[in-house]
Design a protein around this motif. Structure first.
Motif, PDB file in Angstrom:
ATOM      1  N   GLU A 191      40.451  32.515  38.571  1.00 36.73           N
ATOM      2  CA  GLU A 191      39.419  33.365  39.005  1.00 36.73           C
ATOM      3  C   GLU A 191      39.838  34.074  40.391  1.00 36.73           C
ATOM      4  O   GLU A 191      39.716  35.355  40.505  1.00 36.73           O
ATOM      5  CB  GLU A 191      38.142  32.890  39.284  1.00 36.73           C
ATOM      6  N   LEU A 192      40.520  33.336  41.204  1.00 34.29           N
ATOM      7  CA  LEU A 192      41.184  33.789  42.385  1.00 34.29           C
ATOM      8  C   LEU A 192      42.360  34.854  42.010  1.00 34.29           C
ATOM      9  O   LEU A 192      42.226  35.700  42.353  1.00 34.29           O
ATOM     10  CB  LEU A 192      41.887  32.489  43.160  1.00 34.29           C
ATOM     11  N   GLN A 193      43.156  34.440  41.097  1.00 35.60           N
ATOM     12  CA  GLN A 193      44.372  35.274  40.690  1.00 35.60           C
ATOM     13  C   GLN A 193      43.723  36.770  40.098  1.00 35.60           C
ATOM     14  O   GLN A 193      44.040  37.919  40.377  1.00 35.60           O
ATOM     15  CB  GLN A 193      45.214  34.760  39.626  1.00 35.60           C
ATOM     16  N   LYS A 194      42.439  36.634  39.421  1.00 41.29           N
ATOM     17  CA  LYS A 194      42.130  37.481  38.646  1.00 41.29           C
ATOM     18  C   LYS A 194      41.362  38.599  39.675  1.00 41.29           C
ATOM     19  O   LYS A 194      41.577  39.879  39.763  1.00 41.29           O
ATOM     20  CB  LYS A 194      40.826  37.221  37.748  1.00 41.29           C
ATOM     21  N   GLN A 195      40.732  37.995  40.832  1.00 37.44           N
ATOM     22  CA  GLN A 195      40.124  38.905  41.986  1.00 37.44           C
ATOM     23  C   GLN A 195      41.338  39.466  42.593  1.00 37.44           C
ATOM     24  O   GLN A 195      41.186  40.668  43.102  1.00 37.44           O
ATOM     25  CB  GLN A 195      39.355  37.906  42.765  1.00 37.44           C
ATOM     26  N   LEU A 196      42.354  38.818  43.088  1.00 41.83           N
ATOM     27  CA  LEU A 196      43.549  39.342  43.593  1.00 41.83           C
ATOM     28  C   LEU A 196      44.186  40.657  42.754  1.00 41.83           C
ATOM     29  O   LEU A 196      44.385  41.630  43.421  1.00 41.83           O
ATOM     30  CB  LEU A 196      44.534  38.287  43.927  1.00 41.83           C
ATOM     31  N   ASP A 197      44.225  40.152  41.572  1.00 49.23           N
ATOM     32  CA  ASP A 197      44.731  41.474  40.580  1.00 49.23           C
ATOM     33  C   ASP A 197      43.799  42.767  40.938  1.00 49.23           C
ATOM     34  O   ASP A 197      44.420  43.783  40.652  1.00 49.23           O
ATOM     35  CB  ASP A 197      44.673  41.004  39.191  1.00 49.23           C
ATOM     36  N   THR A 198      42.518  42.561  40.881  1.00 45.57           N
ATOM     37  CA  THR A 198      41.758  43.545  41.092  1.00 45.57           C
ATOM     38  C   THR A 198      41.515  44.458  42.331  1.00 45.57           C
ATOM     39  O   THR A 198      41.446  45.443  42.389  1.00 45.57           O
ATOM     40  CB  THR A 198      40.147  43.063  40.674  1.00 45.57           C
ATOM     41  N   GLU A 199      41.871  43.550  43.505  1.00 42.13           N
ATOM     42  CA  GLU A 199      41.575  44.140  44.569  1.00 42.13           C
ATOM     43  C   GLU A 199      42.907  44.415  45.428  1.00 42.13           C
ATOM     44  O   GLU A 199      42.719  45.460  46.572  1.00 42.13           O
ATOM     45  CB  GLU A 199      40.882  43.155  45.653  1.00 42.13           C
ATOM     46  N   THR A 200      43.989  44.223  44.874  1.00 43.12           N
ATOM     47  CA  THR A 200      45.279  44.693  45.574  1.00 43.12           C
ATOM     48  C   THR A 200      46.075  45.172  44.386  1.00 43.12           C
ATOM     49  O   THR A 200      46.100  44.822  43.309  1.00 43.12           O
ATOM     50  CB  THR A 200      45.706  43.724  46.448  1.00 43.12           C
ATOM     51  N   LYS A 201      46.998  46.023  44.827  1.00 40.30           N
ATOM     52  CA  LYS A 201      48.104  46.689  44.074  1.00 40.30           C
ATOM     53  C   LYS A 201      49.543  45.905  44.319  1.00 40.30           C
ATOM     54  O   LYS A 201      50.414  46.303  43.899  1.00 40.30           O
ATOM     55  CB  LYS A 201      48.217  48.241  44.176  1.00 40.30           C
ATOM     56  N   PHE A 202      49.221  44.925  45.066  1.00 43.42           N
ATOM     57  CA  PHE A 202      50.599  44.237  45.815  1.00 43.42           C
ATOM     58  C   PHE A 202      51.064  43.065  44.871  1.00 43.42           C
ATOM     59  O   PHE A 202      52.035  42.590  44.944  1.00 43.42           O
ATOM     60  CB  PHE A 202      50.436  43.850  47.116  1.00 43.42           C
ATOM     61  N   MET A 203      50.087  42.633  43.824  1.00 47.32           N
ATOM     62  CA  MET A 203      50.177  41.421  42.732  1.00 47.32           C
ATOM     63  C   MET A 203      51.054  42.009  41.632  1.00 47.32           C
ATOM     64  O   MET A 203      51.075  43.183  41.274  1.00 47.32           O
ATOM     65  CB  MET A 203      49.375  40.507  42.713  1.00 47.32           C
ATOM     66  N   LEU A 245      50.421  41.461  38.437  1.00 47.83           N
ATOM     67  CA  LEU A 245      49.705  41.698  37.163  1.00 47.83           C
ATOM     68  C   LEU A 245      48.555  42.716  37.650  1.00 47.83           C
ATOM     69  O   LEU A 245      47.877  42.852  38.442  1.00 47.83           O
ATOM     70  CB  LEU A 245      48.890  40.434  36.541  1.00 47.83           C
ATOM     71  N   GLU A 246      48.239  43.514  36.461  1.00 52.24           N
ATOM     72  CA  GLU A 246      47.039  44.512  36.683  1.00 52.24           C
ATOM     73  C   GLU A 246      45.688  43.818  36.029  1.00 52.24           C
ATOM     74  O   GLU A 246      45.984  42.806  35.356  1.00 52.24           O
ATOM     75  CB  GLU A 246      47.413  45.918  35.735  1.00 52.24           C
ATOM     76  N   PRO A 247      44.664  44.158  36.594  1.00 51.63           N
ATOM     77  CA  PRO A 247      43.424  43.447  36.253  1.00 51.63           C
ATOM     78  C   PRO A 247      43.033  42.962  34.804  1.00 51.63           C
ATOM     79  O   PRO A 247      42.947  41.778  34.512  1.00 51.63           O
ATOM     80  CB  PRO A 247      42.547  44.384  36.794  1.00 51.63           C
ATOM     81  N   GLU A 248      43.477  43.975  33.932  1.00 53.44           N
ATOM     82  CA  GLU A 248      43.392  44.103  32.614  1.00 53.44           C
ATOM     83  C   GLU A 248      44.416  42.887  31.833  1.00 53.44           C
ATOM     84  O   GLU A 248      44.309  42.472  30.569  1.00 53.44           O
ATOM     85  CB  GLU A 248      43.065  45.288  31.762  1.00 53.44           C
ATOM     86  N   GLU A 249      45.655  42.917  32.477  1.00 57.01           N
ATOM     87  CA  GLU A 249      46.560  41.983  31.973  1.00 57.01           C
ATOM     88  C   GLU A 249      46.177  40.176  31.871  1.00 57.01           C
ATOM     89  O   GLU A 249      46.784  39.609  31.113  1.00 57.01           O
ATOM     90  CB  GLU A 249      47.935  42.150  32.731  1.00 57.01           C
ATOM     91  N   ARG A 250      45.457  39.804  32.903  1.00 52.86           N
ATOM     92  CA  ARG A 250      45.243  38.326  33.021  1.00 52.86           C
ATOM     93  C   ARG A 250      44.082  37.932  31.941  1.00 52.86           C
ATOM     94  O   ARG A 250      42.873  38.523  32.510  1.00 52.86           O
ATOM     95  CB  ARG A 250      45.070  38.331  34.528  1.00 52.86           C
TER      96      ARG A 250
END
Length: 161
Positions: free
Chosen positions: A16-28, A30-35
């Motif tokens: 859930e943390l990683q998914k939220q990070l994927d959503t709120e930043t472009k620095f990680m 994965l993109e949100p739909e990839e996880r």
């Protein structure tokens, strides 16, 4: 806020943390739909890390740092780092605390080199890494494609003398 080891029982919370990070930043990475959530895959991910800590507020993970050590003889002295902290909790010293604990672990395990990559426009992360003793070694040109635009990454490392 407390910092603690992340274990297998934290699989859903880490996802859930990683998914939220994927959503709120472009620095990680994965993109949100990839996880996609897969409990066994997330548990496997946790078990493969040599060092994994998280920051927790009110029972919710709000940041993490992972280190994966080289597992062949020639690179067992190094570890690759990934760190992510939710936007609402950045600039509060959590990253600095993560890196203090990482250094303790690395020295205890005989790690000689820590390394990571960071998008060159992620100024806050670069400042944190430099403050924690990392140096820029080079540039990975067109390392990632974010929103259809190629972006460079710095390769950074910290070598213990």
């Amino acid at each position: 806020m407390r910092i603690r080891r992340i274990d297998l029982s934290d699989a859903r919370a880490l996802w859930e943390l990683q998914k939220q990070l994927d959503t709120e930043t472009k620095f990680m990475l994965l993109e949100p739909e990839e996880r996609k959530f897969d409990l066994s895959q997330t548990i496997g991910q946790i078990s493969r890390f040599d060092f994994l800590i998280g920051a927790e507020v009110d029972g919710k993970l709000i940041g993490y740092l992972s280190a994966k050590r080289g597992h062949t003889h020639r690179i067992e002295h190094m570890a690759y780092i990934v760190v992510g902290i939710l936007e609402d909790f950045q600039h509060q010293g959590i990253g600095g605390q993560f890196f203090i604990l990482l250094d303790e672990w690395a020295k205890d395990k005989g790690i000689k080199r820590l390394e990571l990559t960071v998008i060159t426009k992620n100024y806050a992360a670069i400042a944190l890494y430099q403050k924690s003793g990392f140096e820029i070694e080079g540039v990975r040109k067109a390392a990632m494609c974010v929103d259809g635009e190629f972006t460079d990454e710095f390769y950074m490392s910290k070598v213990f003398e």
